[in-house]
Design a protein around this motif. Structure first.
Motif, PDB file in Angstrom:
ATOM      1  N   LEU A 182      18.082  -8.844  27.152  1.00  0.00           N
ATOM      2  CA  LEU A 182      16.801  -8.158  27.019  1.00  0.00           C
ATOM      3  C   LEU A 182      16.423  -7.546  28.356  1.00  0.00           C
ATOM      4  CD1 LEU A 182      16.476 -11.254  25.459  1.00  0.00           C
ATOM      5  CD2 LEU A 182      14.650  -9.917  24.419  1.00  0.00           C
ATOM      6  N   ASP A 183      16.268  -6.232  28.390  1.00  0.00           N
ATOM      7  CA  ASP A 183      15.965  -5.496  29.614  1.00  0.00           C
ATOM      8  C   ASP A 183      14.483  -5.150  29.659  1.00  0.00           C
ATOM      9  OD1 ASP A 183      16.048  -4.022  31.921  1.00  0.00           O
ATOM     10  OD2 ASP A 183      17.007  -2.271  31.016  1.00  0.00           O
ATOM     11  N   GLU A 184      13.727  -5.855  30.510  1.00  0.00           N
ATOM     12  CA  GLU A 184      12.276  -5.648  30.619  1.00  0.00           C
ATOM     13  C   GLU A 184      11.653  -5.520  29.228  1.00  0.00           C
ATOM     14  OE1 GLU A 184      10.552  -5.726  33.364  1.00  0.00           O
ATOM     15  OE2 GLU A 184      11.902  -5.250  35.025  1.00  0.00           O
ATOM     16  N   PRO A 185      11.787  -6.523  28.372  1.00  0.00           N
ATOM     17  CA  PRO A 185      11.442  -6.368  26.956  1.00  0.00           C
ATOM     18  C   PRO A 185       9.964  -6.141  26.654  1.00  0.00           C
ATOM     19  CG  PRO A 185      11.884  -8.674  27.477  1.00  0.00           C
ATOM     20  CD  PRO A 185      12.279  -7.881  28.677  1.00  0.00           C
ATOM     21  N   PHE A 186       9.079  -6.466  27.611  1.00  0.00           N
ATOM     22  CA  PHE A 186       7.646  -6.365  27.317  1.00  0.00           C
ATOM     23  C   PHE A 186       6.930  -5.295  28.132  1.00  0.00           C
ATOM     24  CE2 PHE A 186       9.103 -10.806  26.950  1.00  0.00           C
ATOM     25  CZ  PHE A 186       8.963 -10.962  25.578  1.00  0.00           C
ATOM     26  N   SER A 187       7.684  -4.508  28.887  1.00  0.00           N
ATOM     27  CA  SER A 187       7.057  -3.563  29.822  1.00  0.00           C
ATOM     28  C   SER A 187       6.313  -2.437  29.123  1.00  0.00           C
ATOM     29  CB  SER A 187       8.116  -2.984  30.763  1.00  0.00           C
ATOM     30  OG  SER A 187       9.111  -2.289  30.030  1.00  0.00           O
ATOM     31  N   VAL A 195       1.390 -10.834  26.058  1.00  0.00           N
ATOM     32  CA  VAL A 195       1.323 -12.301  26.033  1.00  0.00           C
ATOM     33  C   VAL A 195       1.703 -12.828  24.656  1.00  0.00           C
ATOM     34  CG1 VAL A 195      -0.209 -14.284  26.263  1.00  0.00           C
ATOM     35  CG2 VAL A 195      -0.412 -12.361  27.853  1.00  0.00           C
ATOM     36  N   GLU A 196       1.184 -12.193  23.612  1.00  0.00           N
ATOM     37  CA  GLU A 196       1.483 -12.608  22.243  1.00  0.00           C
ATOM     38  C   GLU A 196       2.971 -12.473  21.936  1.00  0.00           C
ATOM     39  OE1 GLU A 196       0.653 -10.951  17.717  1.00  0.00           O
ATOM     40  OE2 GLU A 196      -0.786 -10.497  19.305  1.00  0.00           O
ATOM     41  N   MET A 197       3.573 -11.364  22.379  1.00  0.00           N
ATOM     42  CA  MET A 197       4.974 -11.111  22.055  1.00  0.00           C
ATOM     43  C   MET A 197       5.930 -12.021  22.831  1.00  0.00           C
ATOM     44  SD  MET A 197       5.086  -9.195  19.562  1.00  0.00           S
ATOM     45  CE  MET A 197       6.870  -9.180  19.573  1.00  0.00           C
ATOM     46  N   ARG A 198       5.527 -12.485  24.009  1.00  0.00           N
ATOM     47  CA  ARG A 198       6.368 -13.450  24.720  1.00  0.00           C
ATOM     48  C   ARG A 198       6.604 -14.675  23.854  1.00  0.00           C
ATOM     49  NH1 ARG A 198       2.692 -13.584  30.028  1.00  0.00           N
ATOM     50  NH2 ARG A 198       3.136 -11.505  30.849  1.00  0.00           N
ATOM     51  N   GLU A 199       5.531 -15.205  23.302  1.00  0.00           N
ATOM     52  CA  GLU A 199       5.636 -16.394  22.461  1.00  0.00           C
ATOM     53  C   GLU A 199       6.453 -16.102  21.206  1.00  0.00           C
ATOM     54  OE1 GLU A 199       1.659 -17.566  21.641  1.00  0.00           O
ATOM     55  OE2 GLU A 199       1.126 -17.910  23.747  1.00  0.00           O
ATOM     56  N   GLU A 200       6.225 -14.921  20.628  1.00  0.00           N
ATOM     57  CA  GLU A 200       6.910 -14.564  19.384  1.00  0.00           C
ATOM     58  C   GLU A 200       8.406 -14.359  19.619  1.00  0.00           C
ATOM     59  OE1 GLU A 200       7.028 -13.610  15.212  1.00  0.00           O
ATOM     60  OE2 GLU A 200       5.791 -14.808  16.552  1.00  0.00           O
ATOM     61  N   VAL A 201       8.757 -13.670  20.687  1.00  0.00           N
ATOM     62  CA  VAL A 201      10.166 -13.414  20.977  1.00  0.00           C
ATOM     63  C   VAL A 201      10.888 -14.718  21.299  1.00  0.00           C
ATOM     64  CG1 VAL A 201      11.740 -12.355  22.649  1.00  0.00           C
ATOM     65  CG2 VAL A 201       9.878 -11.010  21.668  1.00  0.00           C
ATOM     66  N   LEU A 223       8.216 -17.158  33.841  1.00  0.00           N
ATOM     67  CA  LEU A 223       7.871 -18.571  33.794  1.00  0.00           C
ATOM     68  C   LEU A 223       7.523 -19.024  32.380  1.00  0.00           C
ATOM     69  CD1 LEU A 223       5.685 -18.825  37.033  1.00  0.00           C
ATOM     70  CD2 LEU A 223       8.059 -19.567  36.740  1.00  0.00           C
ATOM     71  N   SER A 224       6.991 -18.129  31.569  1.00  0.00           N
ATOM     72  CA  SER A 224       6.507 -18.530  30.248  1.00  0.00           C
ATOM     73  C   SER A 224       7.575 -18.484  29.165  1.00  0.00           C
ATOM     74  CB  SER A 224       5.329 -17.634  29.827  1.00  0.00           C
ATOM     75  OG  SER A 224       5.743 -16.287  29.673  1.00  0.00           O
ATOM     76  N   ILE A 225       8.577 -17.631  29.309  1.00  0.00           N
ATOM     77  CA  ILE A 225       9.548 -17.443  28.220  1.00  0.00           C
ATOM     78  C   ILE A 225      10.854 -18.193  28.452  1.00  0.00           C
ATOM     79  CG2 ILE A 225      10.708 -15.397  29.154  1.00  0.00           C
ATOM     80  CD1 ILE A 225      10.789 -14.248  26.353  1.00  0.00           C
ATOM     81  N   SER A 226      11.119 -18.629  29.684  1.00  0.00           N
ATOM     82  CA  SER A 226      12.467 -19.062  30.064  1.00  0.00           C
ATOM     83  C   SER A 226      12.673 -20.568  30.017  1.00  0.00           C
ATOM     84  CB  SER A 226      12.784 -18.576  31.484  1.00  0.00           C
ATOM     85  OG  SER A 226      12.475 -17.208  31.640  1.00  0.00           O
ATOM     86  N   ASP A 227      13.934 -20.957  29.765  1.00  0.00           N
ATOM     87  CA  ASP A 227      14.372 -22.330  30.003  1.00  0.00           C
ATOM     88  C   ASP A 227      14.746 -22.500  31.473  1.00  0.00           C
ATOM     89  OD1 ASP A 227      14.203 -23.140  27.263  1.00  0.00           O
ATOM     90  OD2 ASP A 227      16.051 -22.045  26.884  1.00  0.00           O
ATOM     91  N   ARG A 228      15.398 -21.457  32.017  1.00  0.00           N
ATOM     92  CA  ARG A 228      15.695 -21.424  33.455  1.00  0.00           C
ATOM     93  C   ARG A 228      15.398 -20.027  33.988  1.00  0.00           C
ATOM     94  NH1 ARG A 228      21.207 -22.821  35.485  1.00  0.00           N
ATOM     95  NH2 ARG A 228      21.949 -21.674  33.660  1.00  0.00           N
TER      96      ARG A 228
END
Length: 386
Positions: A182-187, A195-201, A223-228
Motif C-alpha cells: 500500500l503506497d500512501e493509502p490514505f493521502s 482516521v475511519e479508513m485506517r481502522e477499516e483497512v 502507529l495506528s495501523i501497524s504491527d511493526r
C-alpha cells in the motif's frame, strides 16, 4: 486469527497484534541497494517481513520508502543485494521476476480504478483466467468483506473516496496475493475519513489473512495501523519494532524526533538518580541506563505527556510559558526553563496557563524514559533543521 481475537502483551495490555514468530518470514531484503544514475537512493537495506503482519515503512519525503516498495513489487530492479519472497529469489543473484509473476498486490495512493468499469468489474479485473462461477463467487466474497455488496454496479465516480479505496483494496486482494503493498493509502482522503479508513483497512487486511507492507510519512497513521514500524532515514532503516516500542524507546535521536514531539532534558547520572533541571529522576525510571554511565551526562527523552506544568509561587517555579497551541481536546505548551532548556507539555483543554506565566514543571511519566549519550546531540540539531 479470528475476528475480534485479542492478545495480551507483557505489560498486560490487550492488542489484536500477536507476537510474530521470528522464523515465519515471507519476505527478505538482504543488502538491497538502488541508485538512479549517480544518485544513491538506498545504499544497503536489509529487512524481514513476517507472515500475516502489517509492517509500515515510515519516514520523511525522499528517504527511500516508496523506492523500497517499488523494489518489492518488481517495478524497479535493485542494483545490489537480494529480495526473496516465500523463500524464492525474485531479484538478485542474476534473477529478476516481473511484477505480474510475484503474487504481489499493490494499492496506489490514487486508487487507479478503471472509470469505465463498475465496482464489481474493477474487483474482477485480475481474475480473467478464473471460471465465471469462481470469479463471481470471489467478487461476492470481497464486496462483502469491504462492506460494499450494494455498490457492485456503481461506477467509480459514483462512489465516495472511502468507497473507492475499499474497491481498490478488494481488487488487489482478488487474485489472493502472497503480499499486499500500500503506497500512501490514505493521502487522498480528508482528515476525518482518513482516521475511519485506517481502522477499516486494518480490519479488511487482517480478515483476509494477507501480509501487508504500507508506506507513509504520517506518524499517527503508521502507529495506528501497524504491527511493526520500520523508520527510514536516508535510505536506511533506523529501527524496526512495535509502534509502542519505537515511540517510547527509540534507538536513535532521529526516531525520537520524527515520531511526534520530543524534548531532550540534560541530566547528570549520580548513583540511583539522574539530576536534571526538573529535579531528580530515579534511575529505575530510566530505561536500560548502564552503570558505565555513572558520573556522566546524558539526555533524557521527554514527550509532552511525560511532564506537567503547574502554576506556583515564584520561589517554586523553574520556567516560563513561551508558546501555547490550542488543539481542541488538548493544549500544547512550550516552557523555557531557567536552565535555558525548552520543554513541551501537553495539558487537558480545561487547564489554563497564560503566556509569560511562571510555572513549575515536573516529570510525571508513568513509564521508563528513553535516554541518549550527549555525543549524539548533533543528530538532534540536524533533525530540527530539516
Amino acid at each position: 486469527m479470528s475476528k475480534g481475537q485479542l492478545f495480551t502483551t507483557a505489560g498486560g495490555e490487550q492488542t489484536d497484534s500477536p507476537t510474530v514468530p521470528a522464523d515465519d518470514v515471507v519476505l527478505e531484503l538482504e543488502g538491497v541497494g538502488k541508485r538512479y544514475g549517480s544518485e544513491e537512493v538506498i545504499p544497503q537495506l536489509s529487512l524481514s517481513v513476517h507472515d500475516g503482519e502489517i509492517l509500515t515503512l515510515l519516514g520523511p519525503s525522499g528517504c527511500g520508502k516508496t523506492t523500497t516498495l517499488r523494489l518489492i513489487a518488481g517495478l524497479e530492479r535493485p542494483n545490489a543485494g537480494r529480495i526473496r519472497l516465500q523463500g524464492n529469489d525474485v531479484a538478485g543473484n542474476g534473477r529478476f521476476v516481473p511484477p505480474e509473476e510475484r503474487g504481489v498486490g499493490v494499492v496506489f495512493q490514487e486508487f487507479a480504478l478503471f472509470p469505465h468499469l463498475t465496482a464489481r468489474e474493477n474487483v474482477a479485473f485480475g481474475l480473467q483466467e478464473w471460471s465465471e462461477a469462481d470469479r463471481d463467487t470471489r467478487v461476492d466474497e470481497l464486496l462483502e468483506l469491504v462492506g460494499l455488496e450494494s455498490q457492485g454496479e456503481a461506477y467509480p465516480d459514483e462512489l465516495s473516496g472511502g468507497q473507492q479505496q475499499r474497491i481498490a483494496l478488494a481488487r488487489s486482494l482478488a487474485p489472493e496475493p502472497e503480499m499486499l503493498l500500500l503506497d500512501e493509502p490514505f493521502s487522498n482522503l480528508d482528515v476525518d475519513l482518513r482516521v475511519e479508513m485506517r481502522e477499516e483497512v486494518r480490519r479488511i487486511i487482517k480478515e483476509a489473512g494477507v501480509t501487508a507492507i504500507s508506506v507513509t510519512h504520517d506518524q499517527e497513521e503508521a502507529l495506528s495501523i501497524s504491527d511493526r514500524v520500520a523508520v527510514m532515514n536516508d535510505g536506511d532503516i533506523e529501527q524496526v519494532d512495535t509502534p509502542q516500542q519505537v515511540f517510547q524507546q527509540p534507538e536513535s535521536r532521529f526516531v525520537a524526533g520524527f515520531l511526534g514531539h520530543a524534548s531532550f532534558l540534560s541530566g547528570a547520572v549520580h548513583g540511583d538518580s539522574v539530576d536534571t533541571a526538573l529535579g531528580r529522576v530515579l534511575r529505575d525510571d530510566v530505561n536500560g541506563l548502564a552503570h558505565q554511565y555513572d558520573g556522566s551526562n546524558i539526555d533524557l527523552l521527554v514527550r509532552p505527556d511525560d511532564v506537567t506544568a503547574f502554576p506556583a509561587e515564584d520561589d517554586e517555579t523553574n520556567g516560563r510559558v513561551v508558546y501555547r497551541r490550542y488543539l481542541g481536546p488538548t493544549v500544547l505548551y512550550r516552557v523555557e526553563l531557567d536552565s535555558g532548556e525548552t520543554i513541551e507539555c501537553m495539558h487537558n483543554h480545561s487547564d489554563q496557563l497564560d503566556l509569560d506565566e511562571r510555572v513549575a514543571v515536573r516529570v510525571t511519566a508513568d513509564h521508563e524514559l528513553a535516554w541518549f549519550p550527549v555525543d549524539q546531540r548533533d543528530e538532534t540539531a540536524a533533525i530540527a533543521s530539516d
